[in-house]
Write a protein that holds these residues in place. Structure first.
Motif, PDB file in Angstrom:
ATOM      1  N   ASP A 142       1.451  -2.216   1.549  1.00 52.99           N
ATOM      2  CA  ASP A 142       0.726  -2.335   2.623  1.00 52.99           C
ATOM      3  C   ASP A 142       1.012  -1.209   3.768  1.00 52.99           C
ATOM      4  OD1 ASP A 142       2.700  -3.490   4.238  1.00 52.99           O
ATOM      5  OD2 ASP A 142       1.545  -5.501   3.897  1.00 52.99           O
ATOM      6  N   GLY A 143       0.082  -1.301   4.771  1.00 53.67           N
ATOM      7  CA  GLY A 143       0.425  -0.363   5.980  1.00 53.67           C
ATOM      8  C   GLY A 143       1.852  -0.905   6.808  1.00 53.67           C
ATOM      9  N   LEU A 144       2.306  -1.841   6.579  1.00 51.83           N
ATOM     10  CA  LEU A 144       3.398  -2.060   7.236  1.00 51.83           C
ATOM     11  C   LEU A 144       4.673  -2.074   6.325  1.00 51.83           C
ATOM     12  CD1 LEU A 144       2.473  -5.441   8.841  1.00 51.83           C
ATOM     13  CD2 LEU A 144       2.397  -3.199   9.954  1.00 51.83           C
ATOM     14  N   GLN A 151      -7.722  -3.224  -7.213  1.00 55.50           N
ATOM     15  CA  GLN A 151      -7.251  -3.531  -8.608  1.00 55.50           C
ATOM     16  C   GLN A 151      -8.090  -2.558  -9.797  1.00 55.50           C
ATOM     17  OE1 GLN A 151      -4.184  -4.572  -8.119  1.00 55.50           O
ATOM     18  NE2 GLN A 151      -4.475  -5.720  -9.978  1.00 55.50           N
ATOM     19  N   GLU A 152      -9.339  -2.271  -9.617  1.00 56.04           N
ATOM     20  CA  GLU A 152     -10.060  -1.752 -10.235  1.00 56.04           C
ATOM     21  C   GLU A 152      -9.577  -0.071 -10.287  1.00 56.04           C
ATOM     22  OE1 GLU A 152     -14.117  -1.804  -9.116  1.00 56.04           O
ATOM     23  OE2 GLU A 152     -14.301  -4.135  -9.357  1.00 56.04           O
ATOM     24  N   PHE A 153      -9.178   0.340  -9.240  1.00 54.79           N
ATOM     25  CA  PHE A 153      -8.812   1.709  -8.928  1.00 54.79           C
ATOM     26  C   PHE A 153      -7.495   1.913  -9.864  1.00 54.79           C
ATOM     27  CE2 PHE A 153      -5.993   4.909  -6.869  1.00 54.79           C
ATOM     28  CZ  PHE A 153      -6.810   6.056  -6.855  1.00 54.79           C
ATOM     29  N   VAL A 210       2.801   6.451  -5.550  1.00 52.31           N
ATOM     30  CA  VAL A 210       3.261   5.513  -4.309  1.00 52.31           C
ATOM     31  C   VAL A 210       1.599   5.254  -3.919  1.00 52.31           C
ATOM     32  CG1 VAL A 210       4.129   4.748  -2.458  1.00 52.31           C
ATOM     33  CG2 VAL A 210       5.462   6.320  -3.907  1.00 52.31           C
ATOM     34  N   ILE A 211       1.277   3.899  -3.784  1.00 46.80           N
ATOM     35  CA  ILE A 211      -0.258   3.480  -3.255  1.00 46.80           C
ATOM     36  C   ILE A 211       0.137   2.722  -2.055  1.00 46.80           C
ATOM     37  CG2 ILE A 211      -2.378   2.417  -3.770  1.00 46.80           C
ATOM     38  CD1 ILE A 211      -2.070   3.010  -6.792  1.00 46.80           C
ATOM     39  N   VAL A 212      -0.556   3.385  -0.997  1.00 40.27           N
ATOM     40  CA  VAL A 212      -0.533   2.344   0.344  1.00 40.27           C
ATOM     41  C   VAL A 212      -2.232   1.875   0.499  1.00 40.27           C
ATOM     42  CG1 VAL A 212      -0.041   2.608   2.575  1.00 40.27           C
ATOM     43  CG2 VAL A 212       1.033   4.014   1.162  1.00 40.27           C
ATOM     44  N   VAL A 213      -2.051   0.543   0.925  1.00 37.30           N
ATOM     45  CA  VAL A 213      -3.665   0.111   0.627  1.00 37.30           C
ATOM     46  C   VAL A 213      -3.576  -0.670   2.112  1.00 37.30           C
ATOM     47  CG1 VAL A 213      -5.037  -1.633  -0.360  1.00 37.30           C
ATOM     48  CG2 VAL A 213      -3.454  -0.419  -1.767  1.00 37.30           C
ATOM     49  N   PRO A 225       5.562  -4.840  -0.113  1.00 33.89           N
ATOM     50  CA  PRO A 225       4.989  -4.761  -1.522  1.00 33.89           C
ATOM     51  C   PRO A 225       3.932  -5.620  -1.719  1.00 33.89           C
ATOM     52  CG  PRO A 225       7.074  -5.774  -1.569  1.00 33.89           C
ATOM     53  CD  PRO A 225       6.972  -5.255   0.033  1.00 33.89           C
ATOM     54  N   LEU A 226       2.895  -4.945  -2.376  1.00 32.23           N
ATOM     55  CA  LEU A 226       1.534  -5.810  -2.567  1.00 32.23           C
ATOM     56  C   LEU A 226       1.432  -6.172  -3.889  1.00 32.23           C
ATOM     57  CD1 LEU A 226      -0.974  -4.103  -0.245  1.00 32.23           C
ATOM     58  CD2 LEU A 226      -0.107  -6.192   0.024  1.00 32.23           C
ATOM     59  N   ASP A 227       2.417  -5.737  -5.078  1.00 25.61           N
ATOM     60  CA  ASP A 227       2.113  -5.550  -6.158  1.00 25.61           C
ATOM     61  C   ASP A 227       2.941  -6.936  -7.127  1.00 25.61           C
ATOM     62  OD1 ASP A 227       4.599  -4.593  -5.841  1.00 25.61           O
ATOM     63  OD2 ASP A 227       4.362  -2.901  -6.910  1.00 25.61           O
ATOM     64  N   GLY A 228       3.424  -7.525  -6.104  1.00 30.59           N
ATOM     65  CA  GLY A 228       4.292  -8.825  -6.649  1.00 30.59           C
ATOM     66  C   GLY A 228       5.413  -8.643  -7.482  1.00 30.59           C
ATOM     67  N   GLY A 229       5.983  -7.348  -7.066  1.00 33.24           N
ATOM     68  CA  GLY A 229       7.334  -6.646  -7.745  1.00 33.24           C
ATOM     69  C   GLY A 229       8.456  -7.082  -6.550  1.00 33.24           C
TER      70      GLY A 229
END
Length: 439
Positions: free
Chosen positions: A103-105, A199-201, A215-218, A108-112
């Motif tokens: 995320d922007g901070l 998630q679709e992306f 690396v994806i920042v959401v 992790p957002l992927d549960g890893g």
């Protein structure tokens, strides 16, 4: 152990504490610590139930610091404690961040597992490399999209804008480039994105192979303006880390417009006067500071940036689109009318331009591209008359030629999402079209 020692070194020896004196909407006034703060400093507010709400200093007024929160202000009231945090926030990127969603901070957002911190700090709001010490853009980079590779060639370290209205296929185009590019690392910033589309992306558009080197920042549209703005800064900071490792980085951001909207919300809350279309002056000051961070580095690595611009009401001359076009090194224009007739990617080749062309092409490649553009321009000028049946065959040999080539050029510009096209194949296929017709 080494990581733990580094974390201990980052702990401040002294803390300064103030108190909340006023709350108006999302703006919080704090007194008692204003002389220990500067624009961009972090402050942690303590709620009634002892939670921490992180805030950022966005201004000062009458010996008070003005803060905006990164989360909900529930539980914050008059007299709540305000503890001074970092002066200028930094992150510690690491090569292991590839394949992760944050995320922007920087969480992790992927549960890893928790992210591994690197050894070198990277400020979120870094200055671009000095203009006189930056290297020049490199050779052409293969983006895997035939129409862009051939007609709007992009070089390593170049910055391009993708201008389009909503629902015209920007996200699919970005995912194709992320999957098929020859760049070493992708850094994708989804700024103000719809929550359901993330998630679709990742799963449908990017896929496992694309995610492995990305690396994806959401920051979704429902998050505070500060988080949306910071996600853009985070995207460039991560890209700068990989660039400094000597990598060729493809930085994709969707979208600059939502970054500008977040900055507008922050500026207006801080008391800035609205100017063009309600955007305060800081919006137009922050755009070049953000976009100039992409480009060639001072060493071997570079950041090739592609930034989408959401044009309001399909108006390509609205303030953010106009300002962004002047900063970047080219623009790719996507049009709803092209998408409606079923041609994807819906790129208008005649309105798109790369400022590194024709210098990055060979003479033969330039001849092919110029010939194809002339035919498309001739057809476009007469398209209305041709559709109405008002043009009579034989009236103009140039128009007749353009009509003959139009179906083949239209097919050339089409590309399925699962289809990959490399640099060389585009020019070869274009040459075959002209050879078949005896041009």
């Amino acid at each position: 152990m080494h990581s733990l020692l580094m974390d201990l070194d980052r702990i401040k020896d002294v803390s300064f504490t103030g108190r909340v004196t006023s709350i108006q909407g999302l703006l919080v006034e704090v007194a008692g610590v204003e002389r220990h703060l500067s624009i961009g400093s972090r402050v942690h507010l303590q709620t009634r139930d002892h939670r921490q709400v992180e805030c950022e200093v966005v201004g000062f007024r009458q010996n008070r610091a003005l803060l905006m929160p990164y989360g909900s202000l529930e539980g914050i009231g008059l007299g709540s404690r305000a503890v001074v945090g970092e002066d200028q926030p930094v992150i510690y990127p690491d090569a292991s961040w590839r394949g992760r969603v944050i995320d922007g901070l920087g969480r992790p957002l992927d549960g890893g597992p928790p992210l591994v911190n690197g050894t070198r700090p990277y400020p979120l709001r870094a200055n671009p490399p000095p203009a006189n010490s930056r290297k020049r853009v490199g050779a052409k980079i293969d983006l895997g999209v035939r129409s862009i590779n051939t007609f709007i060639s992009c070089c390593r370290g170049q910055r391009m804008g993708i201008f389009a209205g909503s629902g015209v296929g920007k996200s699919v185009l970005l995912s194709m480039m992320a999957r098929y590019t020859e760049a070493d690392v992708n850094v994708v910033g989804l700024i103000g994105e719809r929550g359901r589309e993330v998630q679709e992306f990742i799963e449908d558009d990017l896929g496992k192979a694309g995610l492995a080197r990305t690396v994806i920042v959401v920051a979704t549209s429902d998050e505070p303006a500060l988080v949306r703005r910071q996600a853009a800064y985070m995207t460039l900071a991560v890209a700068e880390y990989f660039r400094d490792q000597g990598a060729q980085v493809l930085c994709l951001m969707d979208s600059v417009t939502r970054f500008a909207m977040a900055q507008r919300e922050i500026g207006l809350s801080g008391g800035e006067p609205p100017t063009t279309k309600g955007y305060p002056p800081t919006t137009f000051a922050e755009l070049p500071r953000l976009l100039e961070r992409a480009g060639p580095g001072t060493e071997d690595g570079s950041i090739t940036g592609l930034f989408t611009v959401l044009v309001d009401g399909d108006d390509h001359n609205e303030p953010i689109a106009d300002a962004t076009r002047g900063i970047l090194d080219g623009h790719i224009v996507m049009e709803r009318g092209i998408a409606e007739r079923g041609r994807y990617p819906a790129i208008n080749i005649l309105r798109s331009i790369s400022r590194t062309m024709p210098g990055c092409n060979t003479e033969d490649e330039n001849l092919l591209v110029t010939r194809a553009r002339q035919l498309m321009a001739t057809y476009d000028d007469m398209a209305e008359l041709i559709r109405l049946g008002a043009y009579r065959s034989g009236s103009d040999p140039k128009v007749d030629e353009a009509i003959r080539y139009q179906p083949m050029l239209e097919t050339f510009l089409k590309q399925q999402k699962a289809e990959r096209a490399n640099l060389a194949s585009g020019y070869e296929r274009l040459a075959e079209i002209f050879l078949q017709q005896g041009a």
